[in-house]
Design a protein around this motif. Structure first.
Motif, mmCIF file in Angstrom:
data_model
loop_
_atom_site.group_PDB
_atom_site.id
_atom_site.type_symbol
_atom_site.label_atom_id
_atom_site.label_comp_id
_atom_site.label_asym_id
_atom_site.label_seq_id
_atom_site.Cartn_x
_atom_site.Cartn_y
_atom_site.Cartn_z
ATOM 1 N N GLU A 138 -8.653 -0.902 0.395
ATOM 2 C CA GLU A 138 -8.842 0.197 -0.536
ATOM 3 C C GLU A 138 -10.331 0.506 -0.650
ATOM 4 O O GLU A 138 -11.174 -0.330 -0.302
ATOM 5 C CB GLU A 138 -8.309 -0.170 -1.936
ATOM 6 N N THR A 153 -8.979 4.318 -4.697
ATOM 7 C CA THR A 153 -7.841 4.883 -3.965
ATOM 8 C C THR A 153 -6.494 4.371 -4.480
ATOM 9 O O THR A 153 -5.541 5.129 -4.619
ATOM 10 C CB THR A 153 -7.973 4.611 -2.460
ATOM 11 N N ASP A 159 -6.990 2.477 3.309
ATOM 12 C CA ASP A 159 -8.053 3.448 3.058
ATOM 13 C C ASP A 159 -9.387 2.801 3.392
ATOM 14 O O ASP A 159 -9.651 1.657 2.990
ATOM 15 C CB ASP A 159 -8.036 3.896 1.594
ATOM 16 N N SER A 175 -7.625 7.483 5.883
ATOM 17 C CA SER A 175 -6.399 6.882 5.358
ATOM 18 C C SER A 175 -5.242 7.138 6.312
ATOM 19 O O SER A 175 -5.209 8.162 7.003
ATOM 20 C CB SER A 175 -6.068 7.467 3.983
#
Length: 303
Positions: A138, A153, A159, A175
């Protein structure tokens, strides 16, 4: 008036001295920029820095074998470099910051998770980074001293690769939340993520132009990784490189006139090149027996 210009070969600094009426009436020093990068030329993944023309390549980190130092990111004032390192354990990448000369490295994340890919906010107050501390990669943001990390996120997808817009209002990132790697942009607080590329190919490695109007990126939409540029809203993607090699990791010069990148177009390992922002005149900057990769251009800094 007599004008004298002196250029330092080591720094690229040009000093202009105007002499009038037998007196020095003005001295102007031109700001310079540098490129940090990663190389294993000494047998280990270390961070180096060089002038924008490839001269004066200098090693900044010097760690034990099997330690990987990577993903350098300049602070906006050019005084510090954030980077990722496994010096605290081969499976425990952390975000560090050091002075631009390599001194005084400090662990910012100090977490058992894998933390990587730092990116400074344009005002120097925040650092975005990637972490799997919640179970999947993330994008987080923390204060520049490592405090107050926040998940931006918060998605079950992977991501990564955050890149701040020059005005600090948005973050581009990669992503696979729609099934394949795409480039998205979100507000700096993580809200309103928008898919910019929306393509069946793998799109990655976004890099904002200094004026915020363009985003360079990497795509294999034509069969191999090449560097493209698109408008900041995702429109009008244009291919900048066109050869059978892998071209990747674009980074803009601070004036927006050039793009440095990594390529194996000379048949060996990845080396660092620079080209005009329209893709013309590619020039090789590094040429060693080792790998040279992950270039990142500083803003204009005082020498």
């Amino acid at each position: 008036m007599i004008q004298l210009k002196m250029t330092s070969g080591d720094s690229g600094t040009e000093t202009t001295i105007n002499i009038c009426c037998k007196n020095i009436c003005s001295i102007t020093r031109v700001l310079i920029s540098k490129i940090a990068f990663v190389s294993d030329r000494d047998g280990n993944g270390e961070i180096y820095v060089m002038n924008a023309d490839g001269s004066n390549q200098t090693q900044l980190t010097n760690t034990d074998v099997f330690v990987l130092n990577n993903a350098p990111a300049w602070s906006p004032d050019g005084q510090k470099i954030a980077f990722a390192s496994t010096r605290d354990g081969i499976v425990n990448s952390e975000i560090y910051v050091m002075n631009a000369d390599g001194s005084n490295p400090i662990n910012l994340t100090n977490n058992s998770a894998f933390d990587s890919q730092p990116a400074w906010s344009p005002d120097g107050q925040k650092i975005a980074f990637v972490s799997d501390r919640d179970g999947v990669d993330e994008i987080y943001v923390m204060n520049a001293d490592g405090s107050s990390p926040i998940n931006l996120t918060n998605n079950s997808a992977f991501d990564s690769q955050p890149s701040w817009s020059p005005d600090g209002q948005r973050i581009a990132f990669v992503s696979n939340r729609d099934g394949i790697d795409e480039i998205y942009v979100m507000n700096a607080d993580g809200s309103n993520p928008i898919n910019l590329t929306n393509n069946s190919a793998f799109d990655s490695q976004p890099a904002w132009s200094p004026d915020g109007q363009k985003i360079a990126f990497v795509s294999d939409r034509d069969g191999i990784d090449e560097i493209y540029v698109m408008n900041a809203d995702g429109s009008n993607p244009l291919r900048l490189t066109n050869n059978l090699a892998t071209d990747s990791q674009p980074t803009w010069s601070p004036d927006g006139q050039k793009i440095a990148f990594a390529s194996n177009r000379d048949g060996g390992l990845l080396e660092i090149y620079v080209m005009n922002a329209d893709g013309s005149n590619p020039t090789q900057l590094t040429n060693t027996q080792g790998l040279s990769t992950q270039p990142t251009w500083s803003l204009f800094i005082r020498p």
